[in-house]
Design an enzyme around this catalytic site. Structure first.
Site, mmCIF file in Angstrom:
data_model
loop_
_atom_site.group_PDB
_atom_site.id
_atom_site.type_symbol
_atom_site.label_atom_id
_atom_site.label_comp_id
_atom_site.label_asym_id
_atom_site.label_seq_id
_atom_site.Cartn_x
_atom_site.Cartn_y
_atom_site.Cartn_z
ATOM 1 N N GLY A 12 0.829 -1.196 0.000
ATOM 2 C CA GLY A 12 0.000 0.000 0.000
ATOM 3 C C GLY A 12 0.862 1.244 0.000
ATOM 4 C CB CYS A 60 5.190 2.040 7.360
ATOM 5 S SG CYS A 60 4.787 3.561 6.506
ATOM 6 C CG LEU A 61 6.650 0.908 1.270
ATOM 7 C CD1 LEU A 61 6.078 1.254 -0.096
ATOM 8 C CD2 LEU A 61 7.768 -0.119 1.140
ATOM 9 C CG HIS A 65 -0.619 1.407 7.311
ATOM 10 N ND1 HIS A 65 0.294 0.888 8.201
ATOM 11 C CD2 HIS A 65 0.102 2.241 6.503
ATOM 12 C CE1 HIS A 65 1.490 1.401 7.948
ATOM 13 N NE2 HIS A 65 1.409 2.214 6.915
ATOM 14 C CD GLU A 66 -0.879 2.572 2.774
ATOM 15 O OE1 GLU A 66 -0.358 3.704 2.762
ATOM 16 O OE2 GLU A 66 -0.251 1.538 3.052
ATOM 17 C CG HIS A 73 0.563 6.878 5.467
ATOM 18 N ND1 HIS A 73 1.685 7.306 6.141
ATOM 19 C CD2 HIS A 73 0.766 5.558 5.241
ATOM 20 C CE1 HIS A 73 2.521 6.286 6.314
ATOM 21 N NE2 HIS A 73 1.976 5.207 5.772
HETATM 22 NI NI NI Z 1 2.718 3.271 5.685
#
Ligand code: NI
Length: 171
Positions: free
Chosen positions: A46, A91-92, A133-134, A137
């Site tokens: 994601g 998370c990226l 989660h996204e 953000h």
């Molecule tokens: Ni993330």
């Protein structure tokens, strides 16, 4: 398509609250394509526009093992939540850190598609976690924000250590 740069925690731009997308135009479609490419390239499931420093309400996700089920949500809203699940999240934007977060087990989401048309979709399990989660953000919230003060200290220590190791490599 082009790959975008992903902001890394604790970059303060990750705290920006994203704006509603008023019109789904070619620029938005291009952004969605670039975000999908960036996500697949980073082996993520994601990505929110916030993470590529674009503060508009758009996220992409694909939890399939083959990377064959891209999902694009524009102006997503959770309209129903059910149950609870605990899962290790990563998370990226917070590389190398994984921690358990409680999320709703099942959600119903309304959003716009790439043609600007409203639709609703249901998600459960990993996809439900990913969307929640996204969406965080887009509101400037990171999964590490949910951790206890003790765990947060450990995360900070680990990130500092990784940063130092990187600097040593570069030095
Ligand atoms: Ni993330």
């Amino acid at each position: 398509m082009s790959k975008l740069n992903i902001l890394i925690f604790p970059d303060s731009r990750l705290r920006t609250k994203a704006q509603t997308i008023e019109q789904v135009d070619d620029e938005v479609r291009q952004l969605a394509n670039d975000m999908l490419e960036t996500m697949y390239d980073a082996a993520g499931i994601g990505l929110a526009a916030t993470q590529v420093d674009v503060h508009r309400r758009l996220l992409v996700a694909d939890v399939s093992s083959e990377g064959s089920e891209p999902l694009v949500l524009i102006n997503p809203e959770i309209i129903e939540k059910q149950g609870e699940q605990l899962h290790d999240e990563g998370c990226l934007s917070v590389p190398g850190i994984y921690a358990q977060v409680a999320r709703a087990e099942k959600i119903r989401v309304s959003a716009l598609n790439l043609d600007g048309e409203p639709f609703e979709t249901e998600a459960e399990g990993l996809l439900a976690i990913c969307i929640q989660h996204e969406m965080d953000h887009l509101n400037g919230v990171l999964f590490v924000d949910y951790l206890s003060p003790l765990k947060k200290r450990l995360v900070r220590k680990k990130l500092l250590k990784m940063k130092r190791a990187n600097e040593e490599v570069l030095a």
